[in-house]
Design a protein around this motif. Structure first.
Motif, PDB file in Angstrom:
ATOM      1  N   ARG A   1       0.843  -1.203   0.000  1.00 27.97           N
ATOM      2  CA  ARG A   1       0.000   0.000   0.000  1.00 27.97           C
ATOM      3  C   ARG A   1       0.868   1.239   0.000  1.00 27.97           C
ATOM      4  O   ARG A   1       1.667   1.424  -0.882  1.00 27.97           O
ATOM      5  CB  ARG A   1      -0.930  -0.032   1.195  1.00 27.97           C
ATOM      6  CG  ARG A   1      -2.050  -1.043   1.008  1.00 27.97           C
ATOM      7  CD  ARG A   1      -2.880  -1.128   2.219  1.00 27.97           C
ATOM      8  NE  ARG A   1      -4.287  -0.937   1.943  1.00 27.97           N
ATOM      9  CZ  ARG A   1      -5.185  -0.766   2.884  1.00 27.97           C
ATOM     10  NH1 ARG A   1      -4.836  -0.721   4.140  1.00 27.97           N
ATOM     11  NH2 ARG A   1      -6.448  -0.615   2.570  1.00 27.97           N
TER      12      ARG A   1
ATOM     13  N   VAL B   1       4.762   6.714   1.335  1.00 24.80           N
ATOM     14  CA  VAL B   1       5.327   8.022   1.703  1.00 24.80           C
ATOM     15  C   VAL B   1       4.986   8.374   3.146  1.00 24.80           C
ATOM     16  O   VAL B   1       3.814   8.479   3.506  1.00 24.80           O
ATOM     17  CB  VAL B   1       4.784   9.118   0.754  1.00 24.80           C
ATOM     18  CG1 VAL B   1       5.225  10.497   1.218  1.00 24.80           C
ATOM     19  CG2 VAL B   1       5.245   8.869  -0.670  1.00 24.80           C
TER      20      VAL B   1
ATOM     21  N   TYR C   1       5.405  12.951 -10.261  1.00 20.92           N
ATOM     22  CA  TYR C   1       3.959  13.055 -10.468  1.00 20.92           C
ATOM     23  C   TYR C   1       3.772  13.695 -11.843  1.00 20.92           C
ATOM     24  O   TYR C   1       4.206  14.832 -12.055  1.00 20.92           O
ATOM     25  CB  TYR C   1       3.319  13.958  -9.409  1.00 20.92           C
ATOM     26  CG  TYR C   1       3.224  13.340  -8.029  1.00 20.92           C
ATOM     27  CD1 TYR C   1       4.318  13.309  -7.166  1.00 20.92           C
ATOM     28  CD2 TYR C   1       2.023  12.800  -7.575  1.00 20.92           C
ATOM     29  CE1 TYR C   1       4.230  12.756  -5.896  1.00 20.92           C
ATOM     30  CE2 TYR C   1       1.919  12.241  -6.304  1.00 20.92           C
ATOM     31  CZ  TYR C   1       3.018  12.218  -5.472  1.00 20.92           C
ATOM     32  OH  TYR C   1       2.918  11.669  -4.216  1.00 20.92           O
TER      33      TYR C   1
ATOM     34  N   SER D   1       7.303   5.886  -8.336  1.00 19.57           N
ATOM     35  CA  SER D   1       7.774   5.837  -6.956  1.00 19.57           C
ATOM     36  C   SER D   1       8.690   4.622  -6.830  1.00 19.57           C
ATOM     37  O   SER D   1       9.071   4.012  -7.842  1.00 19.57           O
ATOM     38  CB  SER D   1       6.571   5.762  -6.002  1.00 19.57           C
ATOM     39  OG  SER D   1       6.989   5.730  -4.650  1.00 19.57           O
TER      40      SER D   1
ATOM     41  N   ARG E   1      10.487   1.404  -3.921  1.00 22.54           N
ATOM     42  CA  ARG E   1      10.541   0.764  -2.609  1.00 22.54           C
ATOM     43  C   ARG E   1      11.977   0.520  -2.168  1.00 22.54           C
ATOM     44  O   ARG E   1      12.267   0.466  -0.991  1.00 22.54           O
ATOM     45  CB  ARG E   1       9.773  -0.565  -2.627  1.00 22.54           C
ATOM     46  CG  ARG E   1       8.251  -0.395  -2.655  1.00 22.54           C
ATOM     47  CD  ARG E   1       7.711   0.244  -1.382  1.00 22.54           C
ATOM     48  NE  ARG E   1       6.268   0.472  -1.450  1.00 22.54           N
ATOM     49  CZ  ARG E   1       5.690   1.573  -1.916  1.00 22.54           C
ATOM     50  NH1 ARG E   1       6.439   2.585  -2.344  1.00 22.54           N
ATOM     51  NH2 ARG E   1       4.389   1.704  -1.948  1.00 22.54           N
TER      52      ARG E   1
ATOM     53  N   TYR F   1       2.090   4.026 -10.607  1.00 21.04           N
ATOM     54  CA  TYR F   1       0.636   4.083 -10.664  1.00 21.04           C
ATOM     55  C   TYR F   1       0.229   4.736 -11.975  1.00 21.04           C
ATOM     56  O   TYR F   1       0.871   5.691 -12.437  1.00 21.04           O
ATOM     57  CB  TYR F   1       0.063   4.909  -9.510  1.00 21.04           C
ATOM     58  CG  TYR F   1       0.334   4.328  -8.133  1.00 21.04           C
ATOM     59  CD1 TYR F   1      -0.504   3.359  -7.584  1.00 21.04           C
ATOM     60  CD2 TYR F   1       1.424   4.752  -7.379  1.00 21.04           C
ATOM     61  CE1 TYR F   1      -0.261   2.837  -6.324  1.00 21.04           C
ATOM     62  CE2 TYR F   1       1.684   4.232  -6.116  1.00 21.04           C
ATOM     63  CZ  TYR F   1       0.833   3.273  -5.590  1.00 21.04           C
ATOM     64  OH  TYR F   1       1.078   2.750  -4.337  1.00 21.04           O
TER      65      TYR F   1
ATOM     66  N   PRO G   1      -5.199   8.522  -3.039  1.00 21.78           N
ATOM     67  CA  PRO G   1      -3.783   8.431  -2.651  1.00 21.78           C
ATOM     68  C   PRO G   1      -2.871   9.507  -3.249  1.00 21.78           C
ATOM     69  O   PRO G   1      -1.685   9.543  -2.934  1.00 21.78           O
ATOM     70  CB  PRO G   1      -3.364   7.038  -3.133  1.00 21.78           C
ATOM     71  CG  PRO G   1      -4.392   6.630  -4.118  1.00 21.78           C
ATOM     72  CD  PRO G   1      -5.639   7.367  -3.823  1.00 21.78           C
ATOM     73  N   THR G   2      -3.396  10.394  -4.073  1.00 27.09           N
ATOM     74  CA  THR G   2      -2.556  11.383  -4.765  1.00 27.09           C
ATOM     75  C   THR G   2      -1.690  12.199  -3.805  1.00 27.09           C
ATOM     76  O   THR G   2      -0.539  12.491  -4.104  1.00 27.09           O
ATOM     77  CB  THR G   2      -3.433  12.352  -5.591  1.00 27.09           C
ATOM     78  OG1 THR G   2      -4.559  11.646  -6.070  1.00 27.09           O
ATOM     79  CG2 THR G   2      -2.656  12.962  -6.726  1.00 27.09           C
TER      80      THR G   2
HETATM   81  C1  PHB Z   1       3.705   4.878  -3.162  1.00 26.65           C
HETATM   82  O1  PHB Z   1       4.941   4.843  -3.259  1.00 26.65           O
HETATM   83  O2  PHB Z   1       3.026   3.850  -2.977  1.00 26.65           O
HETATM   84  C2  PHB Z   1       2.996   6.171  -3.281  1.00 26.65           C
HETATM   85  C3  PHB Z   1       3.709   7.333  -3.425  1.00 26.65           C
HETATM   86  C4  PHB Z   1       3.041   8.553  -3.530  1.00 26.65           C
HETATM   87  C5  PHB Z   1       1.657   8.589  -3.516  1.00 26.65           C
HETATM   88  C6  PHB Z   1       0.938   7.419  -3.347  1.00 26.65           C
HETATM   89  C7  PHB Z   1       1.604   6.201  -3.243  1.00 26.65           C
HETATM   90  O3  PHB Z   1       1.018   9.773  -3.638  1.00 26.65           O
END
Ligand code: PHB
Ligand code: RFL
Length: 388
Positions: A44, A47, A197, A208, A210, A218, A289-290
């Motif tokens: 999930r 950030v 973004y 993004s 991990r 996304y 989630p933005t």
């Molecule tokens: C994510 O890394 O999962 C992530 C990053 C920024 C967001 C939402 C999710 O705005």
């Protein structure tokens, strides 16, 4: 069985509350529907706001976060082929975000909560709150009964606690967006150091990560999209197109580990308390989630709740009585920020050429005005956490 606080849900909200209460010597137990393995592998959020990291430091659960998480002092906005950095180090000095997977936070919290001696009952079905209007609420699950002084409903947006509040006691504020996010976890090194973004006529895209070997992406997709419409080749083509810049940007592609679909929705249920039942985190409110606010709001809620409950045991009920009002102030700020960023970065079926021009003008202002960029930066890294 009897504890002072019965907590429903072992997500970030429930686990952090158990940790905060445990450190204050308040006895609790956590009831969780799913298995520990399931909770620790759900992909999930990524950030963490500065205040969330500070909170995890305060409760002694941040060793791995600092070793393995990545501190970012900026994000990039892309539109019209251009790239623009929002530099936290100059706009909001000393504040930053940390990229560290939510499931890692959950692993670290599970370990700390169990080590402090608080039981977490995983895989319990049929949890039900009772007598929440009285001074003697209790929970039942799997034929057992847990008496307590307070129930904390930390069971997420599909939990049982909010629906157990009598009809008509809560006001709902809801906004559904006509699109979803297709989340993609891929075994490939990130293509940039920071989050990107990107606003594009085909729809929004987010880059993004991990770790140094795992990327997270996304894509804005139709609300009713299904995975069969999005074969891997289409995912990579679309990501490359939406993240494209002039001069060029090279997106690294690799094996896709998993995908998920999140319909975009905002919801607030008010108040966040009914009698002795307190709602926290996604159980009370969700954001698209933005703005990366969901987990961070859950942390802010349970900080206030833990203080309020500790004050109540010390003879001061003020915190408990003002809990909902104090949480909702931050919740609505985050609702506004998430709505604003979602509207700014996504495409809508109703867009005409005027709407597109307006959006470009707005984006251009955000990346060229220090005042506008600071508004984005201070909300993104997170406003200071409320105190009691
Ligand atoms: C994510 O890394 O999962 C992530 C990053 C920024 C967001 C939402 C999710 O705005
Ligand atoms: P959770 O994490 O949903 O945990 C609730 C727990 O309750 C359990 N449960 C029950 N237990 C017992 N009985 C029942 N009847 C139960 N029903 C449910 C569930 O199994 C679960 O373990 O809620 P919590 O703790 O409030 O935490 C909220 C966050 O998980 C959520 O807001 C974030 O994931 C939102 N979010 C993001 N937030 C951020 O701050 N930064 C981000 O970058 C970010 N990115 C995201 C996100 C959410 C996403 N999805 C999938 C919705 C990206 C995505 C794609």
């Amino acid at each position: 069985m009897r504890v002072q606080v019965g907590i429903v849900g072992a997500g970030p909200a429930g686990l952090l509350l158990a940790r905060l209460l445990g450190l204050r010597g308040i006895e609790c137990a956590v009831l969780e529907l799913r298995s520990r393995a399931h909770c620790e592998s759900r992909v999930r959020a990524g950030v963490l706001e500065q205040g969330t990291v500070d909170t995890l430091d305060d409760v002694g659960v941040s060793r791995r976060l600092h070793a393995e998480g990545q501190r970012h002092e900026g994000i990039e906005l892309r539109f019209g082929g251009g790239r623009h950095r929002i530099a936290f180090e100059s706009l909001v000095p000393g504040r930053a975000i940390t990229v560290y997977g939510q499931q890692e936070v959950v692993k670290d919290l599970n370990a700390a909560v169990l080590a402090q001696g608080t039981p977490i009952h995983f895989g319990v079905t049929d949890v039900q709150p009772h007598a929440i209007d009285t001074d003697h609420p209790y929970l039942t699950f799997d034929g057992q009964r847990l008496d307590c002084d307070f129930i904390a409903g930390c069971d997420g947006s599909h939990g049982i606690c909010r629906p157990s509040i009598p009809d008509g006691s809560l006001d709902y504020f809801v906004r559904d967006y006509p699109f979803a996010w297709l989340g993609v976890l891929a075994a490939v090194a990130p293509s940039a150091r920071e989050l990107i973004y990107s606003q594009h006529d085909n729809g929004f895209a987010l880059h993004s990560m991990r770790s140094s070997t795992v990327s997270r992406f996304y894509l804005q997709v139709a609300r009713d999209a299904d995975r069969s419409q999005w074969p891997d080749t289409r995912i990579w083509e679309e990501l490359a197109r939406r993240l494209e810049t002039v001069p060029g940007f090279t997106l690294r592609a690799g094996p896709i580990i998993s995908t998920d679909l999140t319909p975009m929705r905002s919801l607030v249920a008010e108040p966040m308390r009914h009698g002795r039942l307190f709602l926290a985190g996604d159980a009370a409110h969700i954001v698209p989630p933005t703005g990366a606010k969901g987990l961070n709001l859950a942390v802010a809620d349970v900080r206030l709740l833990a203080d309020a409950i500790a004050d109540w045991y010390a003879g001061d009920p003020t915190g408990v009585d003002t809990y909902s009002r104090r949480c909702l102030r931050r919740v609505w700020r985050a609702q506004h920020f998430s709505w604003w960023l979602t509207t700014l970065l996504h495409t809508f079926d109703t867009d005409d050429s005027y709407a597109r021009r307006l959006r470009t003008a707005h984006l251009d202002y955000v990346v060229s005005s220090t005042a506008a960029a600071t508004t984005l930066a201070e909300n993104y890294v997170g406003l200071p956490l409320p105190t009691r």
